[in-house]
Structure formats: structure tokens, C-alpha cells
Write a protein that holds these residues in place. Structure first.
Motif, mmCIF file in Angstrom:
data_model
loop_
_atom_site.group_PDB
_atom_site.id
_atom_site.type_symbol
_atom_site.label_atom_id
_atom_site.label_comp_id
_atom_site.label_asym_id
_atom_site.label_seq_id
_atom_site.Cartn_x
_atom_site.Cartn_y
_atom_site.Cartn_z
ATOM 1 N N ASP A 26 29.607 12.514 62.856
ATOM 2 C CA ASP A 26 29.256 13.779 63.506
ATOM 3 C C ASP A 26 29.304 14.976 62.559
ATOM 4 O O ASP A 26 28.998 16.094 62.952
ATOM 5 N N GLU A 27 29.688 14.731 61.259
ATOM 6 C CA GLU A 27 29.939 15.898 60.411
ATOM 7 C C GLU A 27 28.695 16.774 60.219
ATOM 8 O O GLU A 27 28.784 17.997 60.301
ATOM 9 N N LEU A 63 31.312 10.117 74.191
ATOM 10 C CA LEU A 63 31.546 10.544 72.807
ATOM 11 C C LEU A 63 30.468 11.528 72.356
ATOM 12 O O LEU A 63 30.768 12.537 71.720
ATOM 13 N N LEU A 64 29.211 11.241 72.686
ATOM 14 C CA LEU A 64 28.146 12.173 72.285
ATOM 15 C C LEU A 64 28.312 13.498 73.030
ATOM 16 O O LEU A 64 28.144 14.574 72.454
ATOM 17 N N TYR A 78 20.465 8.527 68.303
ATOM 18 C CA TYR A 78 21.352 8.892 67.187
ATOM 19 C C TYR A 78 22.504 7.889 67.100
ATOM 20 O O TYR A 78 23.196 7.644 68.108
ATOM 21 N N PRO A 79 22.737 7.284 65.908
ATOM 22 C CA PRO A 79 23.796 6.268 65.818
ATOM 23 C C PRO A 79 25.150 6.934 65.552
ATOM 24 O O PRO A 79 25.599 7.029 64.416
ATOM 25 N N LEU A 80 25.785 7.381 66.594
ATOM 26 C CA LEU A 80 27.018 8.163 66.459
ATOM 27 C C LEU A 80 28.173 7.340 65.871
ATOM 28 O O LEU A 80 29.055 7.858 65.211
ATOM 29 N N HIS A 81 28.145 6.051 66.128
ATOM 30 C CA HIS A 81 29.198 5.171 65.583
ATOM 31 C C HIS A 81 28.627 3.768 65.466
ATOM 32 O O HIS A 81 27.606 3.447 66.080
ATOM 33 N N ARG A 82 29.312 2.925 64.708
ATOM 34 C CA ARG A 82 28.887 1.526 64.640
ATOM 35 C C ARG A 82 29.279 0.852 65.952
ATOM 36 O O ARG A 82 30.205 1.304 66.624
ATOM 37 N N LYS A 131 27.798 24.029 67.305
ATOM 38 C CA LYS A 131 27.477 25.459 67.411
ATOM 39 C C LYS A 131 26.002 25.668 67.761
ATOM 40 O O LYS A 131 25.599 26.731 68.180
ATOM 41 N N ALA A 132 25.199 24.638 67.531
ATOM 42 C CA ALA A 132 23.749 24.751 67.756
ATOM 43 C C ALA A 132 23.427 24.685 69.244
ATOM 44 O O ALA A 132 24.158 24.062 70.011
ATOM 45 N N PRO A 133 22.310 25.311 69.667
ATOM 46 C CA PRO A 133 21.828 25.095 71.042
ATOM 47 C C PRO A 133 21.421 23.618 71.143
ATOM 48 O O PRO A 133 20.688 23.132 70.282
ATOM 49 N N LYS A 134 21.923 22.898 72.146
ATOM 50 C CA LYS A 134 21.599 21.476 72.185
ATOM 51 C C LYS A 134 21.301 21.003 73.595
ATOM 52 O O LYS A 134 21.738 21.607 74.574
ATOM 53 N N LYS A 135 20.554 19.909 73.646
ATOM 54 C CA LYS A 135 20.230 19.299 74.929
ATOM 55 C C LYS A 135 20.317 17.792 74.745
ATOM 56 O O LYS A 135 19.934 17.276 73.701
ATOM 57 N N ILE A 136 20.866 17.103 75.747
ATOM 58 C CA ILE A 136 20.887 15.633 75.688
ATOM 59 C C ILE A 136 20.069 15.105 76.857
ATOM 60 O O ILE A 136 20.285 15.520 78.000
ATOM 61 N N HIS A 137 19.131 14.228 76.557
ATOM 62 C CA HIS A 137 18.424 13.538 77.635
ATOM 63 C C HIS A 137 18.847 12.070 77.593
ATOM 64 O O HIS A 137 18.645 11.387 76.594
#
Length: 220
Positions: free
Chosen positions: A140-141, A165-166, A127-131, A174-180
């Protein structure tokens, strides 16, 4: 199975990777700013998912305008939803880099339009969170509006998605989330000392096990 999906006055090229047994869930997958649906990571993931019983539809949409890409993604979602050949209970939207931004944007728009639960979740690859070097402006909106489960697969050395940052954005979601985190991988998921196949195997297995957890949760 190759298909052409009507989009305005033209068509989007797409390919279904179809499992042997009838699939109840599918994944729609698209590429980043460069390349197309035949980007090796996407081809590998689609084949892996289909071989594990999950239908995968990947498509090409050129263009660097995020609104345009989002519109195209939405068209593909509607196409699959109304398809007579593949009757699915739900889909997960997935994309690489800019494709994952488009997927997030579609989910945010559709969740405001209607209450159906066809869309089950979001998979963000790189995911390209920022340049690069522009950490002050976060994209992130859409993520903060999403309520369905989200999986992020990012490289820990991704120059467009700084780890802290991520994690900060994820903590506000608010969503259920997972980061790998793929150790030492850059934005293109390249890791010094590891083959592309090796990295792709790690990513594919992560995506599939997360899908399985979320599909099982739906069934319980």
C-alpha cells in the motif's frame, strides 16, 4: 494503430485505440503479471473507451520485476506526452493486477519529480494488495503517497485483495478515491453464473463514468 515504443535498447509493443473525434484525454493501460496487452479485459476496455471518445494506449511489458515494469510504464507516459500525433491535456494511468501496481509506482515517482498535471488519475483493476493468504504484508506504500483521484475496481472475492483491507487502506489515502466492488468476482474477475462479457460491461461502464466525472471536474 500499432506502435513500437523505444525502451532502452528494445521496443515495447503498443496499440492505440483512437476515437473518431479528437480526444483531449487518454488512458494508458497495461496487463498483469501474466498475459499481455491482448488480455480480453484490456481489449474490451480500450474499445469501449475509444468508442466513448477517450483515446486508449495499451502496451505489453513482460517481466515480473515491479521496478522494471514501472520503468517501462514511465517510458510510455513520456512517449505519449511528447507525441505529435495525439496532443493530450492529460492522461489516466490504468493497469490490471501487477500493472496497476506499476501505474501507482509511476504516479508516485512522477509526482516527486515535477509539478505538471499531465497525469490526472489512476485506475486499478484487481489491485493486488497482498499475496494470497498473506494479508499481513500490504502493498500500500505507493497508494498512500498518491494525491490524484484513484478508482479501484475489485472483485469482492478477490484472493489478493481482501475487501476490508482495501477499504482500510482507502480510508488512509489522501487522494480522492472510489472503490467499485464486482460482486463475487475473483482476482481474474470471473463470477460464477455471469458471462465474461457481462462482467466486462459492468467494469467498462464504471471506469468510463468515473473518468467522465473526473474530466468534468477538471474543466469546471
Amino acid at each position: 494503430v500499432k506502435v513500437k515504443i523505444p525502451f532502452g535498447n528494445k521496443y515495447l509493443d503498443a496499440i492505440f485505440s483512437v476515437p473518431k473525434k479528437k480526444s483531449t484525454y487518454g488512458v494508458i493501460l497495461t496487463h498483469g503479471a501474466g498475459g499481455d496487452m491482448n488480455f480480453p479485459h484490456l481489449v474490451s476496455l480500450a474499445a469501449y473507451l475509444a468508442s466513448h471518445g477517450v483515446l486508449c494506449l495499451r502496451f505489453t511489458c513482460k517481466g515480473l520485476n515491479i521496478a522494471y515494469r514501472t520503468k517501462a510504464f514511465k517510458t510510455v507516459v513520456e512517449y505519449l506526452k511528447l507525441s505529435d500525433d495525439y496532443k493530450l491535456s492529460g492522461v489516466f494511468l490504468a493497469g490490471r493486477s501487477m500493472g496497476s501496481r506499476a501505474a501507482a509506482s509511476v504516479i508516485r515517482q512522477l509526482s516527486q519529480d515535477d509539478d505538471d498535471d499531465f497525469i490526472q488519475g489512476l485506475i486499478c483493476l484487481s489491485y493486488p494488495l497482498h499475496r494470497p493468504k498473506l494479508q499481513s504484508k500490504l502493498r500500500d506504500e505507493d497508494l498512500l503517497f498518491i494525491r490524484c483521484p484513484v478508482l479501484f475496481v475489485s472483485g469482492s472475492a478477490d484472493e489478493m485483495c481482501e475487501k476490508q483491507l482495501l477499504e482500510g487502506v482507502a480510508s488512509k489515502m489522501k487522494a480522492p478515491k472510489k472503490i467499485h466492488w464486482v460482486g463475487k468476482a475473483n482476482h481474474g474477475m470471473a463470477v460464477k453464473g455471469r458471462t465474461t462479457e457481462d462482467v466486462m460491461e459492468e467494469i467498462n461502464a464504471q471506469v468510463f463514468s468515473w473518468l467522465r466525472e473526473n474530466i468534468e471536474l477538471e474543466h469546471e
